[in-house]
Design an enzyme around this catalytic site. Sequence first.
Site, PDB file in Angstrom:
ATOM      1  N   ARG A  75      11.704  -5.903   4.512  1.00 27.49           N
ATOM      2  CA  ARG A  75      11.473  -4.460   4.358  1.00 27.49           C
ATOM      3  C   ARG A  75      12.414  -3.675   5.268  1.00 27.49           C
ATOM      4  O   ARG A  75      12.748  -4.089   6.364  1.00 27.49           O
ATOM      5  CB  ARG A  75      10.035  -4.098   4.720  1.00 27.49           C
ATOM      6  CG  ARG A  75       9.828  -2.574   4.695  1.00 27.49           C
ATOM      7  CD  ARG A  75       8.409  -2.150   4.869  1.00 27.49           C
ATOM      8  NE  ARG A  75       7.800  -2.745   6.020  1.00 27.49           N
ATOM      9  CZ  ARG A  75       6.495  -2.791   6.219  1.00 27.49           C
ATOM     10  NH1 ARG A  75       5.678  -2.287   5.332  1.00 27.49           N
ATOM     11  NH2 ARG A  75       6.017  -3.345   7.289  1.00 27.49           N
ATOM     12  N   ARG A 106      -9.699   0.764   8.427  1.00 26.27           N
ATOM     13  CA  ARG A 106      -9.131  -0.527   8.791  1.00 26.27           C
ATOM     14  C   ARG A 106     -10.159  -1.420   9.493  1.00 26.27           C
ATOM     15  O   ARG A 106      -9.876  -2.568   9.789  1.00 26.27           O
ATOM     16  CB  ARG A 106      -8.020  -0.197   9.773  1.00 26.27           C
ATOM     17  CG  ARG A 106      -6.970  -1.197   9.962  1.00 26.27           C
ATOM     18  CD  ARG A 106      -5.841  -0.942   9.068  1.00 26.27           C
ATOM     19  NE  ARG A 106      -4.613  -1.436   9.581  1.00 26.27           N
ATOM     20  CZ  ARG A 106      -3.452  -0.964   9.175  1.00 26.27           C
ATOM     21  NH1 ARG A 106      -3.390   0.011   8.321  1.00 26.27           N
ATOM     22  NH2 ARG A 106      -2.362  -1.489   9.620  1.00 26.27           N
ATOM     23  N   ARG A 165      11.139  -1.802  11.301  1.00 28.61           N
ATOM     24  CA  ARG A 165      10.159  -1.206  12.193  1.00 28.61           C
ATOM     25  C   ARG A 165      10.003  -2.041  13.466  1.00 28.61           C
ATOM     26  O   ARG A 165      10.289  -3.228  13.470  1.00 28.61           O
ATOM     27  CB  ARG A 165       8.792  -1.119  11.480  1.00 28.61           C
ATOM     28  CG  ARG A 165       8.753  -0.030  10.465  1.00 28.61           C
ATOM     29  CD  ARG A 165       7.512   0.046   9.603  1.00 28.61           C
ATOM     30  NE  ARG A 165       6.312  -0.623  10.003  1.00 28.61           N
ATOM     31  CZ  ARG A 165       5.212  -0.686   9.244  1.00 28.61           C
ATOM     32  NH1 ARG A 165       5.201  -0.093   8.059  1.00 28.61           N
ATOM     33  NH2 ARG A 165       4.138  -1.320   9.650  1.00 28.61           N
ATOM     34  N   LYS A 206       0.837  -1.213   0.000  1.00 25.54           N
ATOM     35  CA  LYS A 206       0.000   0.000   0.000  1.00 25.54           C
ATOM     36  C   LYS A 206       0.874   1.266   0.000  1.00 25.54           C
ATOM     37  O   LYS A 206       0.643   2.186  -0.772  1.00 25.54           O
ATOM     38  CB  LYS A 206      -0.919   0.023   1.239  1.00 25.54           C
ATOM     39  CG  LYS A 206      -1.849  -1.181   1.336  1.00 25.54           C
ATOM     40  CD  LYS A 206      -2.739  -1.140   2.560  1.00 25.54           C
ATOM     41  CE  LYS A 206      -2.006  -1.256   3.891  1.00 25.54           C
ATOM     42  NZ  LYS A 206      -1.336  -2.560   4.118  1.00 25.54           N
ATOM     43  N   ARG A 248      -0.338  -9.107  13.273  1.00 27.48           N
ATOM     44  CA  ARG A 248      -0.891  -8.127  12.319  1.00 27.48           C
ATOM     45  C   ARG A 248      -1.687  -8.825  11.222  1.00 27.48           C
ATOM     46  O   ARG A 248      -2.728  -8.343  10.795  1.00 27.48           O
ATOM     47  CB  ARG A 248       0.238  -7.291  11.710  1.00 27.48           C
ATOM     48  CG  ARG A 248       0.685  -6.180  12.646  1.00 27.48           C
ATOM     49  CD  ARG A 248       2.047  -5.633  12.274  1.00 27.48           C
ATOM     50  NE  ARG A 248       2.085  -5.061  10.954  1.00 27.48           N
ATOM     51  CZ  ARG A 248       3.169  -4.994  10.204  1.00 27.48           C
ATOM     52  NH1 ARG A 248       4.317  -5.484  10.638  1.00 27.48           N
ATOM     53  NH2 ARG A 248       3.127  -4.423   9.022  1.00 27.48           N
TER      54      ARG A 248
HETATM   55  P1  AP5 Z   1       4.889  -1.702   1.793  1.00 28.23           P
HETATM   56  O1  AP5 Z   1       4.594  -0.772   0.651  1.00 28.23           O
HETATM   57  O2  AP5 Z   1       5.636  -1.152   2.957  1.00 28.23           O
HETATM   58  O3  AP5 Z   1       3.553  -2.456   2.266  1.00 28.23           O
HETATM   59  P2  AP5 Z   1       2.316  -1.941   3.087  1.00 28.23           P
HETATM   60  O4  AP5 Z   1       1.104  -2.608   2.524  1.00 28.23           O
HETATM   61  O5  AP5 Z   1       2.299  -0.439   3.130  1.00 28.23           O
HETATM   62  O6  AP5 Z   1       2.669  -2.598   4.473  1.00 28.23           O
HETATM   63  P3  AP5 Z   1       2.590  -2.084   5.968  1.00 28.23           P
HETATM   64  O7  AP5 Z   1       3.266  -3.126   6.806  1.00 28.23           O
HETATM   65  O8  AP5 Z   1       3.108  -0.664   6.106  1.00 28.23           O
HETATM   66  O9  AP5 Z   1       1.085  -2.098   6.209  1.00 28.23           O
HETATM   67  P4  AP5 Z   1       0.415  -2.220   7.540  1.00 28.23           P
HETATM   68  O10 AP5 Z   1      -0.986  -2.052   7.071  1.00 28.23           O
HETATM   69  O11 AP5 Z   1       0.657  -3.404   8.371  1.00 28.23           O
HETATM   70  O12 AP5 Z   1       1.111  -1.065   8.401  1.00 28.23           O
HETATM   71  P5  AP5 Z   1       0.701   0.436   8.714  1.00 28.23           P
HETATM   72  O13 AP5 Z   1       1.927   1.239   8.679  1.00 28.23           O
HETATM   73  O14 AP5 Z   1      -0.486   0.870   7.917  1.00 28.23           O
HETATM   74  O15 AP5 Z   1       5.682  -2.936   1.155  1.00 28.23           O
HETATM   75  C1  AP5 Z   1       6.184  -3.957   1.990  1.00 28.23           C
HETATM   76  C2  AP5 Z   1       7.572  -4.395   1.484  1.00 28.23           C
HETATM   77  O16 AP5 Z   1       7.430  -5.016   0.220  1.00 28.23           O
HETATM   78  C3  AP5 Z   1       8.577  -3.237   1.268  1.00 28.23           C
HETATM   79  O17 AP5 Z   1       9.862  -3.690   1.601  1.00 28.23           O
HETATM   80  C4  AP5 Z   1       8.499  -2.939  -0.233  1.00 28.23           C
HETATM   81  O18 AP5 Z   1       9.726  -2.424  -0.731  1.00 28.23           O
HETATM   82  C5  AP5 Z   1       8.213  -4.344  -0.772  1.00 28.23           C
HETATM   83  N1  AP5 Z   1       7.382  -4.306  -1.971  1.00 28.23           N
HETATM   84  C6  AP5 Z   1       6.232  -3.606  -2.132  1.00 28.23           C
HETATM   85  N2  AP5 Z   1       5.746  -3.822  -3.380  1.00 28.23           N
HETATM   86  C7  AP5 Z   1       6.620  -4.686  -3.988  1.00 28.23           C
HETATM   87  C8  AP5 Z   1       6.674  -5.292  -5.270  1.00 28.23           C
HETATM   88  N3  AP5 Z   1       5.709  -5.077  -6.178  1.00 28.23           N
HETATM   89  N4  AP5 Z   1       7.689  -6.131  -5.565  1.00 28.23           N
HETATM   90  C9  AP5 Z   1       8.661  -6.386  -4.636  1.00 28.23           C
HETATM   91  N5  AP5 Z   1       8.688  -5.825  -3.404  1.00 28.23           N
HETATM   92  C10 AP5 Z   1       7.668  -4.992  -3.081  1.00 28.23           C
HETATM   93  O19 AP5 Z   1       0.173   0.283  10.234  1.00 28.23           O
HETATM   94  C11 AP5 Z   1       1.042  -0.044  11.294  1.00 28.23           C
HETATM   95  C12 AP5 Z   1       0.254  -0.114  12.592  1.00 28.23           C
HETATM   96  O20 AP5 Z   1      -0.355   1.163  12.881  1.00 28.23           O
HETATM   97  C13 AP5 Z   1      -0.930  -1.091  12.613  1.00 28.23           C
HETATM   98  O21 AP5 Z   1      -0.520  -2.408  12.936  1.00 28.23           O
HETATM   99  C14 AP5 Z   1      -1.822  -0.462  13.698  1.00 28.23           C
HETATM  100  O22 AP5 Z   1      -1.351  -0.743  14.988  1.00 28.23           O
HETATM  101  C15 AP5 Z   1      -1.648   1.017  13.447  1.00 28.23           C
HETATM  102  N6  AP5 Z   1      -2.650   1.565  12.508  1.00 28.23           N
HETATM  103  C16 AP5 Z   1      -2.379   2.126  11.301  1.00 28.23           C
HETATM  104  N7  AP5 Z   1      -3.515   2.535  10.709  1.00 28.23           N
HETATM  105  C17 AP5 Z   1      -4.530   2.207  11.564  1.00 28.23           C
HETATM  106  C18 AP5 Z   1      -5.941   2.338  11.500  1.00 28.23           C
HETATM  107  N8  AP5 Z   1      -6.559   2.902  10.439  1.00 28.23           N
HETATM  108  N9  AP5 Z   1      -6.684   1.882  12.533  1.00 28.23           N
HETATM  109  C19 AP5 Z   1      -6.100   1.333  13.613  1.00 28.23           C
HETATM  110  N10 AP5 Z   1      -4.760   1.161  13.742  1.00 28.23           N
HETATM  111  C20 AP5 Z   1      -3.983   1.597  12.720  1.00 28.23           C
END
Ligand code: AP5
Length: 215
Positions: A127, A88, A162, A13, A173
């Site tokens: 990552r 979410r 992270r 994402k 997660r």
């Molecule tokens: P990346 O782009 O980082 O993936 P992502 O989907 O953004 O993954 P996240 O882990 O950031 O999502 P998440 O939803 O768990 O975490 P968030 O920060 O929102 O890609 C991942 C890896 O793959 C990278 O190394 C990238 O380079 C690689 N990659 C990507 N595309 C690729 C491709 N096509 N080919 C090869 N490699 C590729 O949330 C963190 C925490 O915050 C949550 O657990 C929760 O506690 C809290 N939180 C956040 N939002 C909310 C909410 N709305 N409500 C409640 N709690 C929340």
Amino acid sequence: MKLILLGAPGAGKGTVAKLLTEVDGSVQISTGDILRGAVQAGTELGKQADAFMKAGDLVPDDLIMGIMEARLQEPDCENGFLLDGFPRTIPQAEALKGLLDKIGVKLDMAVNLDVPRDVILDRLTTRRTCSNSDCQAIYNVKSNPPKQEGICDKCGSPVIQRDDETEEAISKRLETYNEKTAPLVSFYEKEGLLTKVNATSSDVVVKSISEKIGI
Ligand code: AP5
């Protein structure tokens, strides 16, 4: 464009959102980035969110809605926004719908990034993220390493794993995603806004979204 990016942790994402900002200047709004910034800055929000995030749990809906109600009404959202990691839960999606109706904003689509589970696990363990909370550039030791090992190409800060990238937190997660976030796919299907894309290649995803929106 006004988009929601749905998908499991590690689906890409953040990567896709950053690429889409370059297409038409829409702003990326990542609740994860906002929360990590607050934890690093030691704000009240950060103190409340920290333990939930480290454990791989969701932060309570009322805290998230407090952030997003204000953020979505900032002037830079007028040109378009890419919601990364929000909504979410079904209550967040319902609250977002009410908020957008109230401020007269219409979403273009909700895009579900579909990636096999083995690919997700591999991506999350390899990552790396820029430690500067104003940057948070995303790297991958296999597919997209920084030019100089451990140093962000964009701002020169250290690139780290992270706090929620322990094996235990990753597994929690993914469980939380299946239980609380996956139901949003049906929610947006019923709203007539859902588009599903195979997200093995981020460039293909960006091209497909741009074509569907007509940019
Ligand atoms: P990346 O782009 O980082 O993936 P992502 O989907 O953004 O993954 P996240 O882990 O950031 O999502 P998440 O939803 O768990 O975490 P968030 O920060 O929102 O890609 C991942 C890896 O793959 C990278 O190394 C990238 O380079 C690689 N990659 C990507 N595309 C690729 C491709 N096509 N080919 C090869 N490699 C590729 O949330 C963190 C925490 O915050 C949550 O657990 C929760 O506690 C809290 N939180 C956040 N939002 C909310 C909410 N709305 N409500 C409640 N709690 C929340």
